[in-house]
Design an enzyme around this catalytic site. Structure first.
Site, PDB file in Angstrom:
ATOM      1  CG  HIS A  68      -0.401   0.072   2.534  1.00 48.72           C
ATOM      2  ND1 HIS A  68       0.406  -0.921   3.052  1.00 48.72           N
ATOM      3  CD2 HIS A  68      -0.497   1.013   3.514  1.00 48.72           C
ATOM      4  CE1 HIS A  68       0.760  -0.601   4.293  1.00 48.72           C
ATOM      5  NE2 HIS A  68       0.234   0.564   4.587  1.00 48.72           N
TER       6      HIS A  68
ATOM      7  CG  HIS B 107      -0.049   4.441   4.669  1.00 48.63           C
ATOM      8  ND1 HIS B 107      -0.782   3.725   5.597  1.00 48.63           N
ATOM      9  CD2 HIS B 107      -0.907   5.358   4.149  1.00 48.63           C
ATOM     10  CE1 HIS B 107      -2.028   4.192   5.641  1.00 48.63           C
ATOM     11  NE2 HIS B 107      -2.121   5.177   4.767  1.00 48.63           N
TER      12      HIS B 107
ATOM     13  CG  ASP C 119       4.730   3.223   7.506  1.00 48.75           C
ATOM     14  OD1 ASP C 119       3.857   3.507   6.659  1.00 48.75           O
ATOM     15  OD2 ASP C 119       4.494   2.485   8.487  1.00 48.75           O
ATOM     16  CG  HIS C 120       4.155   0.017   4.485  1.00 45.37           C
ATOM     17  ND1 HIS C 120       4.106  -1.316   4.802  1.00 45.37           N
ATOM     18  CD2 HIS C 120       3.669   0.675   5.565  1.00 45.37           C
ATOM     19  CE1 HIS C 120       3.601  -1.470   6.022  1.00 45.37           C
ATOM     20  NE2 HIS C 120       3.327  -0.267   6.500  1.00 45.37           N
TER      21      HIS C 120
ATOM     22  CG  HIS D   8      -4.300   0.228   6.715  1.00 44.98           C
ATOM     23  ND1 HIS D   8      -4.337   0.804   7.971  1.00 44.98           N
ATOM     24  CD2 HIS D   8      -3.069   0.530   6.197  1.00 44.98           C
ATOM     25  CE1 HIS D   8      -3.194   1.443   8.187  1.00 44.98           C
ATOM     26  NE2 HIS D   8      -2.412   1.291   7.122  1.00 44.98           N
TER      27      HIS D   8
ATOM     28  CG  ASP E 154       0.355  -1.429   7.882  1.00 42.30           C
ATOM     29  OD1 ASP E 154       1.237  -2.297   8.059  1.00 42.30           O
ATOM     30  OD2 ASP E 154       0.588  -0.204   7.932  1.00 42.30           O
TER      31      ASP E 154
ATOM     32  CG  HIS F  12       3.511  -1.723  11.662  1.00 44.25           C
ATOM     33  ND1 HIS F  12       4.329  -0.627  11.828  1.00 44.25           N
ATOM     34  CD2 HIS F  12       2.773  -1.478  10.547  1.00 44.25           C
ATOM     35  CE1 HIS F  12       4.093   0.247  10.853  1.00 44.25           C
ATOM     36  NE2 HIS F  12       3.151  -0.251  10.063  1.00 44.25           N
TER      37      HIS F  12
END
Length: 256
Positions: free
Chosen positions: A57, A59, A61-62, A115, A134, A172
């Site tokens: 996805h 985001h 942080d990915h 999400h 996530d 995570h």
């Protein structure tokens, strides 16, 4: 079939990046590289060259490491067609049911909105491996930033239906806090109590709780158990539609 090498790379405070290698072909992949530096360090340490980047996805942080890794190695970036406008370095855009080849292995794309609206998971059945970002966590699930409870319940139901020995590689390390919450929903679940104890031992030793398995999640993760009568009794929602019970569990977790 030969086994894929899968290595966990911790990033930021609690992210996991996954480094993959197909021993037969030498293909090297990375799943959700939010930070390029630990990936580069691990590749250098092992003497590997990155060929493939898989994104679940959009985001940051990915995907934050995509550009640097693509520039350094010429790796192909693979992600959801629905997120093509939000993953700037995307080379291969895939939809639900599309196949993704990695070395000698073939995976399937599963659309799992909730999400985020364009979230996907990568299932490699020959490796009994699921990379779900996530959407599904060990004893948890992602917050509903862009989707509805109905969408997320449908997405989790797709994942829940995969073989029980499927190993779950999520985005995570949230398992210990998720366990504390799960025990408020099912305090009498013996499997959950035993698992919470084991999680405490792992984390005290500085060890990851990932991967988990779908069989274990089906027995202990409240977000996969919204249709269980015992869970619905705790919620005071006996006979409710599973998506409604799921929504209540998610609401409680958001303020836990």
């Amino acid at each position: 079939m030969h086994a894929m090498d899968i290595h966990l790379i911790p990033a930021f405070s609690d992210n996991y990046i996954y480094l993959l290698r197909d021993p037969a072909s030498g293909a090297v992949g990375v799943v959700d590289p939010g930070d390029p530096e630990p990936v580069i360090a691990e590749l250098d340490r092992r003497g590997w060259r990155l060929t493939t980047i898989l994104n679940t996805h959009h985001h940051n942080d990915h995907i934050g490491g995509n550009a640097a890794l693509k520039e350094r190695y010429g790796a192909t970036v693979i992600g959801a067609r629905a997120d093509a406008h939000r993953i700037a370095d995307l080379d291969t855009a895939l939809d639900e049911g599309d196949r993704v080849s990695f070395g000698g292995d073939a995976g399937t794309v599963i659309a799992v909105p909730g999400h985020t609206s364009g979230h996907i998971a990568f299932h490699f059945p020959g490796q009994q491996a699921l990379f779900c970002g996530d959407t599904l966590f060990s004893l948890g699930c992602g917050r509903l930033f862009e989707g509805t409870a109905e969408q997320m319940w449908d997405s989790l139901s797709k994942l829940r239906a995969l073989p029980g020995d499927t190993r779950v590689y999520c985005g995570h390390e949230y398992t210990q806090s998720n366990a504390r919450f799960a025990l408020t929903i099912e305090p009498d679940n013996a499997d959950l109590r035993a698992r919470a104890d084991e999680i405490g031992r792992l984390r005290a030793a500085g060890r990851p709780t990932i991967p988990t398995t779908l069989d274990l999640e089906r027995r202990t993760n409240p977000f996969l158990r919204a249709d269980e009568p015992s869970v619905q009794r705790t919620l005071g929602m006996e006979g409710a539609a599973p998506a409604a019970a799921f929504a209540e569990i998610r609401k409680r977790k958001d303020t836990f």
